[in-house]
Design an enzyme around this catalytic site. Structure first.
Site: not given
Length: 527
Positions: A294, A389, A396, A458
Site C-alpha cells: 500500500q 491590530h 505571521h 515583518r
C-alpha cells in the site's frame, strides 16, 4: 528603568530573555499616568483611534475599546469602538472564535511582552532602527558591509538583547537571524523561499514583484500622526523587474502581501517534488507493514499533508488574535518611535518625559537614523505602517509556528538539502551557495529558517518586535501539537510523529500520548 518581567524557560534556547517573568499582560496599560494622574495608555496599541497632537490616544476612545474587550459577552460593544480617520480595526472578535478541532484560544498562554520602560524593549527597538537603516543591503553582503558590522557592535553593547550571538556577541553571521535549531547554518534565506515550486504541471519561479529601493514611510511627523489616527499615507512604488528576495526590503514586501500559509504550502510542494522522505512513524514508509502492498494518499500521503499544512493556519490565527486583543494589546514599533521623537525633540517646544530606556536613547542606531532622516521616528517599509491590530503575538509568527511544526512532524528533518542557492545581489538570478554550512543544510533546519524569515521579515518592515516572533512561533507550535493529537481517533493506521521543537525539545505524538524529551505531557490542548 525597570527590566521587563518575562519568564525564563527551563529549556536552553540561545535567545532567552535575561530576566524572570510572568504569563499574561505586562501591566503597561495602567502603569503610566498622564498629567491628570490617570492612565494615558502610551505603552499599548491604539492605532486607528483618535489622538491629540502628541499622538496620545483620546481616553474616551481607548475606554470604548476596553469596554468591548473586557466585556466580550456583549457583541454590541465592538461596533461602538470609536475610530479616528476611519481605518478599521482588524477583526477583534476573531479572538473569541473557537473551533471543533484544536485548542480553545482562551486557554492558551503567552509570556508577558517586554515593558515599555525595559532594557529588553529598548534592545528590540535598537534592532528595528538598524533594520530600517540596512533594508537595502543584500543578505549575501552582510559580512562585507561596514554598517552591518557597526550594527552588530551596537547590538552587542545592549544588556537585554535576545537575538543569537557567538561567544556573547552579535556578528554579521548572526545579525537579524532567528533563534531555533539550524538557523545559523548556511545562508540567511531559507531554500524554501528561493527554489522553484512544482505546482502540478507548472513550475513556479519565486521571483516576486517588489518595491523600489530606498523608499521608507512615516518619516515626517504630520504623516506619522495622520496614520496613527487611522489615515492613509502615500501609495507603494514598485520595481519594474521581478526579483528573488535579496534584502530586507524584498522580504518585507513578501510578507506584506502573502497568503499567511503561502511559504509553508510552497515548502511542502518543494519537499514532495524532490521526493523528501517522510518521518519514520509514517505507516506507509518502509519497513512498516502497510508499506508492503500500500501507499498513503488520503491518509499519510501527499494530499493529506498538503491539506493539513494549511488547515492549522486558521486555528493559529484564532489563538493569537485572542492574545492580541484580549490579553496584551502591545503597541506597535511605529508608536514607540513617536514616543522617542516626542521625548527628544518634542512638539512646538514641548517635550514629553516618556519612560524610554537610556539604551535606545544612547544607541548608535538612533543617532544614525536621526542623521539620515532628521528626526527620531522609526521609518516604515509599508506606506500604511503597521496593521490596525496589536503587535503581540504576531499573526505571521503564529501561523509560521503551526505550519512548520506540521511539516517537521511529517517529513524526515535530518534529510539533507543538497545544492543550495542564493540570489545575486540584484536578485535577478540564483547562483550556487558554496559558503560555510553549504553541506550541512537539512529539511528541519531550513523549515525553522523559513519560519524565522517570514516572522522576522515583518520586523524588517518595522511592524513587529523580536519577542513577537519567537513567542508566536511557540504559540503556533502548541496549536499544531494539539491538532495532531486531536486527530488521533480519525485514522485506522498505527502511526507516530517525532520532531524537534523550536526550543530544541524532542516531541513524539502517538494515538495514546504526547511526550516531550521522553516525558508524557499531561496537558496537551488545555481543553
Amino acid at each position: 528603568m525597570a527590566k521587563s518581567k518575562r519568564t525564563k524557560r527551563s529549556s536552553k534556547g540561545p535567545c532567552e530573555p535575561s530576566s524572570i517573568t510572568t504569563q499574561g499582560s505586562n501591566g503597561d496599560e495602567d502603569r503610566y499616568l498622564g498629567d491628570d494622574g490617570k492612565p494615558n495608555r502610551i505603552g499599548n496599541f491604539h492605532k486607528g483611534l483618535p489622538h491629540n497632537d502628541f499622538g496620545e490616544v483620546v481616553r474616551a476612545a481607548y475606554d470604548s475599546l476596553l469596554k468591548a474587550v473586557r466585556r466580550p459577552h456583549r457583541p454590541a460593544d465592538f461596533p461602538a469602538i470609536q475610530l479616528g480617520k476611519g481605518r478599521k480595526l482588524v477583526d477583534p472578535q476573531a479572538g473569541l472564535a473557537t473551533d471543533l478541532e484544536g485548542p480553545d484560544p482562551k486557554r492558551l498562554e503567552m509570556l508577558s511582552a517586554p515593558r515599555l520602560d525595559s532594557a529588553e524593549e529598548a534592545a528590540e527597538a535598537v534592532e528595528l532602527y538598524w533594520m530600517a537603516l540596512l533594508r537595502d543591503v543584500a543578505f549575501t553582503r552582510f559580512d562585507t558591509t561596514r554598517k552591518v558590522s557597526a550594527a552588530a557592535d551596537d547590538l552587542s553593547r545592549l544588556t537585554d538583547f535576545t537575538g543569537p550571538t557567538i561567544k556573547g556577541r552579535v556578528t554579521p553571521e548572526t545579525i537579524f537571524r532567528g533563534c531555533t535549531p539550524g538557523e545559523l547554518t548556511g545562508p540567511y534565506l531559507s531554500q524554501f523561499l528561493l527554489r522553484d515550486i512544482p505546482y502540478g504541471s507548472l513550475l513556479v519561479s519565486q521571483q516576486q514583484r517588489t518595491v523600489v529601493s530606498g523608499l521608507d514611510y512615516l518619516k515626517q511627523y504630520d504623516e506619522w500622526l495622520c496614520v496613527q489616527d487611522g489615515g492613509l499615507s502615500s501609495q507603494d512604488e514598485f520595481d519594474g523587474a521581478r526579483r528573488y528576495i535579496r534584502n530586507m526590503r524584498d522580504l518585507g514586501q513578501y510578507v506584506h502581501v502573502d497568503a499567511l500559509y503561502e511559504a509553508y504550502l510552497n515548502a511542502c510542494l518543494i519537499l514532495l517534488g524532490m521526493g523528501a522522505p517522510f518521518g519514520d512513524g509514517n505507516p506507509y514508509k518502509e519497513p512498516n507493514p502497510n508499506s508492503k502492498n500500500q501507499i498513503g494518499f488520503g491518509t499519510f500521503g501527499g494530499p493529506h499533508i498538503l491539506s493539513l499544512v494549511t488547515e492549522v493556519a486558521t486555528r493559529a490565527l484564532k489563538a493569537v488574535w485572542y492574545q492580541k486583543w484580549f490579553v496584551h494589546r502591545r503597541l506597535r514599533p511605529e508608536a514607540y518611535g513617536g514616543l522617542v521623537q516626542l521625548k527628544l525633540e518634542g512638539l512646538k517646544g514641548q517635550k514629553r518625559d516618556y519612560p524610554i530606556h537610556r539604551q535606545v536613547l544612547d544607541s548608535a542606531a538612533l543617532q544614525e537614523s536621526f542623521s539620515k532622516n532628521g528626526n527620531y521616528l522609526m521609518p516604515m517599509a509599508f506606506s500604511e505602517g503597521s496593521p490596525t491590530h496589536p503587535a503581540y503575538g504576531a499573526g505571521h509568527g503564529t501561523v509560521a509556528g503551526a505550519c512548520v511544526t506540521i511539516l517537521k512532524a511529517w517529513f524526515d528533518e535530518s534529510h539533507p538539502l543538497a545544492n543550495p542557492v542564493v540570489p545575486t545581489s540584484d536578485g535577478l538570478k540564483l547562483v550556487p551557495y558554496k559558503g560555510p554550512g553549504a553541506k550541512d543544510l537539512t529539511v528541519g533546519g531550513e523549515l525553522n529558517k523559513v519560519a524565522a524569515n517570514i516572522a522576522i521579515g515583518r520586523n524588517m518592515a518595522g511592524v513587529h518586535w523580536r519577542s513577537d516572533y519567537l513567542e508566536s512561533l511557540r504559540l503556533g507550535e502548541r496549536v499544531a501539537i494539539c491538532i495532531l493529537f486531536n486527530q488521533r481517533k480519525d485514522y485506522h493506521e498505527d502511526y507516530s510523529f517525532t520532531f524537534t521543537g523550536f526550543d530544541g525539545d524532542l516531541f513524539t505524538i502517538t494515538p495514546k500520548r504526547v511526550t516531550k524529551n521522553g516525558q508524557k505531557l499531561s496537558t496537551v490542548c488545555k481543553d
